[in-house]
Design a protein around this motif. Structure first.
Motif, PDB file in Angstrom:
ATOM      1  N   VAL A  14      -1.278  -8.419   8.964  1.00 36.09           N
ATOM      2  CA  VAL A  14      -1.156  -6.689   9.214  1.00 36.09           C
ATOM      3  C   VAL A  14      -0.974  -6.061  10.587  1.00 36.09           C
ATOM      4  CG1 VAL A  14      -0.626  -4.182   8.578  1.00 36.09           C
ATOM      5  CG2 VAL A  14      -0.924  -6.217   6.386  1.00 36.09           C
ATOM      6  N   ALA A  15      -1.921  -6.966  11.068  1.00 41.78           N
ATOM      7  CA  ALA A  15      -2.417  -6.203  12.853  1.00 41.78           C
ATOM      8  C   ALA A  15      -1.628  -6.821  13.816  1.00 41.78           C
ATOM      9  CB  ALA A  15      -3.964  -6.817  12.737  1.00 41.78           C
ATOM     10  N   ILE A  16      -1.559  -8.168  13.209  1.00 39.89           N
ATOM     11  CA  ILE A  16      -1.071  -9.129  14.352  1.00 39.89           C
ATOM     12  C   ILE A  16       0.922  -9.034  14.395  1.00 39.89           C
ATOM     13  CG2 ILE A  16       0.181 -11.658  14.829  1.00 39.89           C
ATOM     14  CD1 ILE A  16      -2.493 -12.672  14.548  1.00 39.89           C
ATOM     15  N   THR A  17       1.698  -8.491  12.776  1.00 40.01           N
ATOM     16  CA  THR A  17       2.838  -8.441  12.741  1.00 40.01           C
ATOM     17  C   THR A  17       3.307  -7.362  13.039  1.00 40.01           C
ATOM     18  OG1 THR A  17       2.379  -8.513  10.130  1.00 40.01           O
ATOM     19  CG2 THR A  17       3.368 -10.479  10.818  1.00 40.01           C
ATOM     20  N   GLY A  18       2.125  -6.404  12.738  1.00 37.87           N
ATOM     21  CA  GLY A  18       2.790  -5.015  12.514  1.00 37.87           C
ATOM     22  C   GLY A  18       3.073  -4.618  11.606  1.00 37.87           C
ATOM     23  N   SER A  19       3.183  -5.229  10.476  1.00 37.00           N
ATOM     24  CA  SER A  19       4.704  -5.296   9.371  1.00 37.00           C
ATOM     25  C   SER A  19       4.026  -5.512   8.263  1.00 37.00           C
ATOM     26  CB  SER A  19       5.975  -5.333   9.658  1.00 37.00           C
ATOM     27  OG  SER A  19       6.662  -5.287   8.422  1.00 37.00           O
ATOM     28  N   LEU A  20       3.480  -4.552   7.176  1.00 42.61           N
ATOM     29  CA  LEU A  20       3.327  -4.908   5.471  1.00 42.61           C
ATOM     30  C   LEU A  20       4.460  -6.106   5.353  1.00 42.61           C
ATOM     31  CD1 LEU A  20       2.050  -1.660   4.289  1.00 42.61           C
ATOM     32  CD2 LEU A  20       0.688  -4.021   4.992  1.00 42.61           C
ATOM     33  N   GLY A  21       5.725  -6.254   5.372  1.00 44.64           N
ATOM     34  CA  GLY A  21       6.580  -6.545   4.278  1.00 44.64           C
ATOM     35  C   GLY A  21       6.550  -7.897   5.362  1.00 44.64           C
ATOM     36  N   GLN A  39      -5.177  -0.337   1.125  1.00 41.82           N
ATOM     37  CA  GLN A  39      -5.709   0.978   1.318  1.00 41.82           C
ATOM     38  C   GLN A  39      -6.877   0.714   0.227  1.00 41.82           C
ATOM     39  OE1 GLN A  39      -2.671   2.344  -0.887  1.00 41.82           O
ATOM     40  NE2 GLN A  39      -1.131   2.973   0.337  1.00 41.82           N
ATOM     41  N   ARG A  40      -7.556  -0.328   0.211  1.00 44.86           N
ATOM     42  CA  ARG A  40      -8.920   0.189  -0.573  1.00 44.86           C
ATOM     43  C   ARG A  40      -9.665  -0.632   0.869  1.00 44.86           C
ATOM     44  NH1 ARG A  40      -6.396  -3.606  -4.446  1.00 44.86           N
ATOM     45  NH2 ARG A  40      -7.053  -5.454  -3.684  1.00 44.86           N
ATOM     46  N   MET A  41      -9.512  -1.254   1.891  1.00 42.57           N
ATOM     47  CA  MET A  41     -10.396  -1.673   2.735  1.00 42.57           C
ATOM     48  C   MET A  41     -10.624  -0.131   3.501  1.00 42.57           C
ATOM     49  SD  MET A  41      -8.889  -5.594   4.284  1.00 42.57           S
ATOM     50  CE  MET A  41     -10.215  -5.211   5.494  1.00 42.57           C
ATOM     51  N   GLU A  42      -9.864  -0.045   3.366  1.00 41.62           N
ATOM     52  CA  GLU A  42     -10.059   1.943   4.197  1.00 41.62           C
ATOM     53  C   GLU A  42     -10.531   2.918   3.674  1.00 41.62           C
ATOM     54  OE1 GLU A  42      -5.683   2.249   6.913  1.00 41.62           O
ATOM     55  OE2 GLU A  42      -5.560   2.413   4.682  1.00 41.62           O
ATOM     56  N   LEU A  49      -7.460   2.233   8.916  1.00 40.08           N
ATOM     57  CA  LEU A  49      -7.593   0.677   9.803  1.00 40.08           C
ATOM     58  C   LEU A  49      -6.358   0.680  10.537  1.00 40.08           C
ATOM     59  CD1 LEU A  49      -9.025  -1.690   7.260  1.00 40.08           C
ATOM     60  CD2 LEU A  49      -9.387  -1.015   9.433  1.00 40.08           C
ATOM     61  N   PHE A  50      -5.435   1.921   9.635  1.00 41.79           N
ATOM     62  CA  PHE A  50      -3.793   1.461  11.123  1.00 41.79           C
ATOM     63  C   PHE A  50      -3.609   2.796  10.718  1.00 41.79           C
ATOM     64  CE2 PHE A  50      -4.197  -2.539   8.897  1.00 41.79           C
ATOM     65  CZ  PHE A  50      -3.491  -3.256   9.655  1.00 41.79           C
ATOM     66  N   ASP A  51      -2.462   3.606  12.108  1.00 40.84           N
ATOM     67  CA  ASP A  51      -1.397   4.461  12.295  1.00 40.84           C
ATOM     68  C   ASP A  51      -0.015   4.445  11.572  1.00 40.84           C
ATOM     69  OD1 ASP A  51      -3.349   6.627  13.351  1.00 40.84           O
ATOM     70  OD2 ASP A  51      -3.008   5.339  15.029  1.00 40.84           O
ATOM     71  N   ARG A  52       0.282   4.797  10.634  1.00 40.08           N
ATOM     72  CA  ARG A  52       1.584   4.489  10.219  1.00 40.08           C
ATOM     73  C   ARG A  52       3.045   4.637  10.996  1.00 40.08           C
ATOM     74  NH1 ARG A  52      -3.089   2.977   6.868  1.00 40.08           N
ATOM     75  NH2 ARG A  52      -2.038   2.068   4.888  1.00 40.08           N
ATOM     76  N   MET A  57       2.603  -1.170  11.538  1.00 34.63           N
ATOM     77  CA  MET A  57       1.311  -0.534  11.804  1.00 34.63           C
ATOM     78  C   MET A  57       0.688  -0.986  12.723  1.00 34.63           C
ATOM     79  SD  MET A  57       0.922   0.152   7.804  1.00 34.63           S
ATOM     80  CE  MET A  57      -0.144  -0.885   7.380  1.00 34.63           C
ATOM     81  N   VAL A  58       0.380   0.709  13.706  1.00 36.75           N
ATOM     82  CA  VAL A  58      -0.516   0.249  14.833  1.00 36.75           C
ATOM     83  C   VAL A  58      -2.022   0.146  14.214  1.00 36.75           C
ATOM     84  CG1 VAL A  58      -0.596   1.299  16.746  1.00 36.75           C
ATOM     85  CG2 VAL A  58       1.098   1.018  16.133  1.00 36.75           C
ATOM     86  N   LEU A  59      -3.029  -0.112  15.087  1.00 39.59           N
ATOM     87  CA  LEU A  59      -4.395  -0.599  14.899  1.00 39.59           C
ATOM     88  C   LEU A  59      -4.985   0.903  14.560  1.00 39.59           C
ATOM     89  CD1 LEU A  59      -5.453  -4.108  15.533  1.00 39.59           C
ATOM     90  CD2 LEU A  59      -5.409  -3.027  13.230  1.00 39.59           C
ATOM     91  N   THR A  60      -5.836   1.879  14.302  1.00 37.44           N
ATOM     92  CA  THR A  60      -6.534   2.368  15.030  1.00 37.44           C
ATOM     93  C   THR A  60      -7.959   2.062  15.454  1.00 37.44           C
ATOM     94  OG1 THR A  60      -8.147   2.422  13.488  1.00 37.44           O
ATOM     95  CG2 THR A  60      -5.891   3.584  12.840  1.00 37.44           C
ATOM     96  N   GLU A  61      -8.310   3.224  16.753  1.00 42.26           N
ATOM     97  CA  GLU A  61      -9.788   2.175  16.886  1.00 42.26           C
ATOM     98  C   GLU A  61     -10.792   1.348  16.197  1.00 42.26           C
ATOM     99  OE1 GLU A  61     -11.755   5.131  19.423  1.00 42.26           O
ATOM    100  OE2 GLU A  61      -9.700   5.970  20.287  1.00 42.26           O
ATOM    101  N   VAL A  62     -10.934   2.658  15.221  1.00 41.18           N
ATOM    102  CA  VAL A  62     -11.431   1.708  14.043  1.00 41.18           C
ATOM    103  C   VAL A  62     -11.192   0.269  13.869  1.00 41.18           C
ATOM    104  CG1 VAL A  62     -12.180   1.581  11.494  1.00 41.18           C
ATOM    105  CG2 VAL A  62     -12.874   3.780  13.057  1.00 41.18           C
TER     106      VAL A  62
END
Length: 305
Positions: A14-21, A39-42, A49-52, A57-62
């Motif tokens: 998700v972090a690399i693609t920036g997209s859930l799809g 969501q479970r990880m968060e 973990l992400f800003d929607r 999907m963009v990574l937060t600082e965490v």
């Protein structure tokens, strides 16, 4: 807080693609399932973990902290699997080596051939690129070893040794170029050049060398492909400044000429690096046994050879 290898793999996708799809297709999960996993990880972390956003999907600082460590953890798990498999006789592992073009096509290939002759079960993944990209790949655990042109003063990287190999940069032109074989510097710098991008070390070195001689470089074409630079030099009136070993086959075929410009000839040496905070796999050690290098003084790897 515990995350499984599968969860980390999905998070990284998700972090690399920036997209859930796109990530769902990559990790072979339905998109709703992947969304619930994230969501479970968060929830487990107690922080997003992400800003929607509308951009994805963009990574937060965490998320950025977890992303950096997750990649390292997964790489270590792959290495562990390789080494444990060796005990079961399944495989001897993989060594991932990065090098600049001139070294990859000579020194690294020859060392790989010798290694495979003695240890045919070992596999080598070779990556050819410029120094800056290779060091980034080493830092991100995409490769195990880097053969780099020049010493690196960064605590993140550990010097294994200096290669028993060096080459030099020289000026080349098309075989039928009207320029004299031994031109004056004024004539050289009145011409246009094919060069890599301004951030790459050969360009930086050449422009610094030109300035020290009181000249500026007129770049007619930029490309980060060594092959494209050599071909452009061969097919046009642009001059090039490239490693001699890479250009000699074209010289021998009568496609390009090496110009006699001693002031613009520069010898370079090569060093082998690994990450400071990691252990070398058996496959990497096996490769190093076939790579001709002088061990650095007070080097922890000196007993490898």
């Amino acid at each position: 807080m515990t995350f499984s290898e599968r969860e980390l793999q999905c998070f990284i996708a998700v972090a690399i693609t920036g997209s859930l799809g796109r990530a769902a297709a990559q990790v072979h999960l339905a998109q709703p399932s992947l969304s619930r996993l994230v969501q479970r990880m968060e929830t487990q972390l107690g922080q997003p973990l992400f800003d929607r956003t509308t951009r994805g999907m963009v990574l937060t600082e965490v998320g950025q902290v977890l992303f950096r460590h997750a990649r390292h953890l997964l790489a270590d798990m792959d290495t562990l699997r390789d080494e444990l498999s060796a005990f079961r006789g399944l495989r001897r592992g993989v060594v991932r080596v990065g090098a600049v073009a001139a070294v990859m096509r000579g020194l690294v290939v020859n060392a790989a051939a010798r290694m495979l002759e003695h240890s045919p079960a070992v596999r080598i993944d070779a990556r050819e690129d410029v120094n800056s990209v290779l060091l980034q790949a080493l830092d991100q655990r995409e490769i195990d070893l880097v053969v780099t042109a020049g010493e690196i003063s960064d605590e993140a990287f550990h010097c294994i040794g200096c290669c028993e190999y060096s080459d030099s940069f020289a000026v080349f032109c098309a075989y039928d170029h009207p320029i004299a074989s031994k031109p004056a510097l004024e004539e050289i710098f009145a011409r246009q050049w094919v060069m890599p991008g301004s951030a790459f070390s050969p360009r930086v070195r050449f422009e610094a060398l030109a300035r020290s001689l009181g000249h500026k470089v007129c770049v007619g074409m930029e490309t980060n492909s060594v092959e494209a630079m050599a071909t452009m030099c061969q097919a046009s009136q642009l001059l090039s400044w490239l490693p001699v070993p890479l250009m000699m086959p074209r010289v021998e075929q009568g496609l390009v000429r090496r110009l006699d410009v001693p002031a613009l000839e520069l010898r370079r040496h090569f060093w082998v690096y690994r990450r400071s905070r990691s252990l070398l796999s058996d496959a990497a050690r096996e490769f190093l046994r076939h790579l001709p290098i002088h061990s650095c003084p007070s080097n922890d790897d000196v007993n490898l050879f």
